[in-house]
Motif scaffolding. Structure first.
Motif, PDB file in Angstrom:
ATOM      1  N   LEU A  96     -51.589 -50.184 -27.497  1.00 16.57           N
ATOM      2  CA  LEU A  96     -52.049 -49.491 -28.779  1.00 16.57           C
ATOM      3  C   LEU A  96     -51.419 -49.970 -29.980  1.00 16.57           C
ATOM      4  CD1 LEU A  96     -52.565 -45.958 -27.426  1.00 16.57           C
ATOM      5  CD2 LEU A  96     -54.211 -47.469 -27.949  1.00 16.57           C
ATOM      6  N   THR A  97     -51.976 -50.395 -30.987  1.00 16.45           N
ATOM      7  CA  THR A  97     -51.525 -50.813 -32.319  1.00 16.45           C
ATOM      8  C   THR A  97     -50.741 -49.575 -33.049  1.00 16.45           C
ATOM      9  OG1 THR A  97     -53.370 -50.671 -33.656  1.00 16.45           O
ATOM     10  CG2 THR A  97     -52.920 -52.624 -32.296  1.00 16.45           C
ATOM     11  N   THR A 130     -51.441 -44.217 -35.384  1.00 17.92           N
ATOM     12  CA  THR A 130     -51.453 -43.537 -36.524  1.00 17.92           C
ATOM     13  C   THR A 130     -52.936 -42.728 -36.581  1.00 17.92           C
ATOM     14  OG1 THR A 130     -50.344 -45.129 -37.934  1.00 17.92           O
ATOM     15  CG2 THR A 130     -51.782 -43.531 -39.092  1.00 17.92           C
ATOM     16  N   ALA A 131     -53.988 -43.354 -36.328  1.00 22.19           N
ATOM     17  CA  ALA A 131     -55.305 -42.402 -36.037  1.00 22.19           C
ATOM     18  C   ALA A 131     -55.001 -41.472 -35.054  1.00 22.19           C
ATOM     19  CB  ALA A 131     -56.331 -43.488 -35.804  1.00 22.19           C
ATOM     20  N   LEU A 184     -58.907 -41.200 -42.730  1.00 23.63           N
ATOM     21  CA  LEU A 184     -58.157 -42.700 -42.532  1.00 23.63           C
ATOM     22  C   LEU A 184     -58.390 -43.101 -44.030  1.00 23.63           C
ATOM     23  CD1 LEU A 184     -59.625 -43.872 -39.422  1.00 23.63           C
ATOM     24  CD2 LEU A 184     -57.346 -42.846 -39.719  1.00 23.63           C
ATOM     25  N   GLU A 185     -59.272 -42.690 -44.885  1.00 17.11           N
ATOM     26  CA  GLU A 185     -59.307 -43.432 -46.166  1.00 17.11           C
ATOM     27  C   GLU A 185     -58.120 -42.558 -47.193  1.00 17.11           C
ATOM     28  OE1 GLU A 185     -64.028 -43.994 -47.058  1.00 17.11           O
ATOM     29  OE2 GLU A 185     -63.068 -42.120 -47.502  1.00 17.11           O
ATOM     30  N   GLN A 186     -57.792 -41.518 -46.729  1.00 21.72           N
ATOM     31  CA  GLN A 186     -56.511 -41.028 -47.595  1.00 21.72           C
ATOM     32  C   GLN A 186     -55.288 -41.663 -47.079  1.00 21.72           C
ATOM     33  OE1 GLN A 186     -56.568 -36.684 -46.305  1.00 21.72           O
ATOM     34  NE2 GLN A 186     -58.652 -36.508 -47.004  1.00 21.72           N
ATOM     35  N   GLN A 201     -62.496 -51.450 -37.784  1.00 25.08           N
ATOM     36  CA  GLN A 201     -61.713 -52.002 -36.764  1.00 25.08           C
ATOM     37  C   GLN A 201     -60.757 -51.187 -35.796  1.00 25.08           C
ATOM     38  OE1 GLN A 201     -59.168 -55.289 -38.678  1.00 25.08           O
ATOM     39  NE2 GLN A 201     -60.957 -56.641 -38.393  1.00 25.08           N
ATOM     40  N   THR A 202     -60.164 -50.298 -36.545  1.00 30.00           N
ATOM     41  CA  THR A 202     -59.406 -49.298 -35.689  1.00 30.00           C
ATOM     42  C   THR A 202     -60.484 -48.249 -34.675  1.00 30.00           C
ATOM     43  OG1 THR A 202     -57.741 -49.052 -37.293  1.00 30.00           O
ATOM     44  CG2 THR A 202     -57.716 -47.483 -35.788  1.00 30.00           C
ATOM     45  N   LEU A 203     -61.293 -47.753 -35.377  1.00 26.05           N
ATOM     46  CA  LEU A 203     -62.279 -46.897 -34.834  1.00 26.05           C
ATOM     47  C   LEU A 203     -63.166 -47.652 -33.723  1.00 26.05           C
ATOM     48  CD1 LEU A 203     -63.590 -44.841 -38.057  1.00 26.05           C
ATOM     49  CD2 LEU A 203     -61.903 -44.186 -36.133  1.00 26.05           C
TER      50      LEU A 203
END
Length: 205
Positions: free
Chosen positions: A143-144, A149-150, A166-168, A178-180
């Motif tokens: 897990l990166t 963070t997400a 996430l935009e915030q 990419q994360t999602l």
């Protein structure tokens, strides 16, 4: 007295202590954790082998190996719904109900130690820190920082994750996608078709 002789004396005292408080070490999780600390300070690992001296003396080796098997069973059983991540709290509760055995005495510290012994299974069982939450990961892969963070953002929202949250963070669209997508591919998050938000089953609360 030389250092080696001092260590022998310490180990002998530790053996006598262990024999005297054998039942307390096995039954009391707090006492067991303190005993582990005492052992580590002089380089003794009572969990090194289920057939070793300490395991035979205390039965703690068998305790942790049996606990490890139960952890694997719980993680495999819940993987279809949580994608291979489960909170420490949820895991401890499920272990307390598993296999018809009394596991009311299991504490997070015991799970940490048992998972350490599962390292022989290779990449797949580890504890990941997400904010203040400890998650047990039972699937291969790293897990990166973006993933954790997400997940931390979702944890603070009862398991819900949105693109706007996430935009915030100042993330560009490519980084968000990419994360999602990666978390989706691993089955760790689900998409809500109603409002296009995402949910982390392991963090529902």
């Amino acid at each position: 007295m030389q250092v080696s002789q001092q260590m022998d004396v310490f180990k002998k005292s530790l053996e006598e202590f262990a024999m005297k408080y054998k039942n307390e070490i096995k039954k009391n999780p707090e006492f067991r954790a303190r005993f582990q600390v005492m052992c580590s300070k002089i380089g003794v690992d009572p969990l090194a082998s289920s057939k070793g001296f300490w395991a035979q003396l205390l039965g703690v080796g068998d305790f942790y190996y049996e606990l490890g098997v139960q952890i694997v069973e719980v993680c495999l059983a819940t993987r279809p719904t949580n994608g291979g991540i489960i909170t420490m709290e949820d895991l401890v509760v499920r272990l307390g109900k598993s296999s018809g055995k009394t596991r009311k005495d299991v504490q997070p510290d015991d799970v940490f130690r048992a998972i350490g012994k599962l390292a022989v299974l290779g990449d797949g069982f580890k504890i990941v820190k997400v904010g203040k939450e400890n998650l047990v990961q039972s699937v291969p892969g790293e897990l990166t920082m973006d993933h954790t963070t997400a997940l931390d953002i979702a944890n603070k929202s009862g398991g819900r994750l949105t693109i706007s949250s996430l935009e915030q963070m100042g993330w560009p669209e490519l980084r968000i996608n990419q994360t999602l997508d990666n978390l989706m591919d691993q089955g760790m998050i689900w998409i809500d078709d109603v409002d296009s938000s995402y949910w982390v089953p392991a963090l529902f609360h």
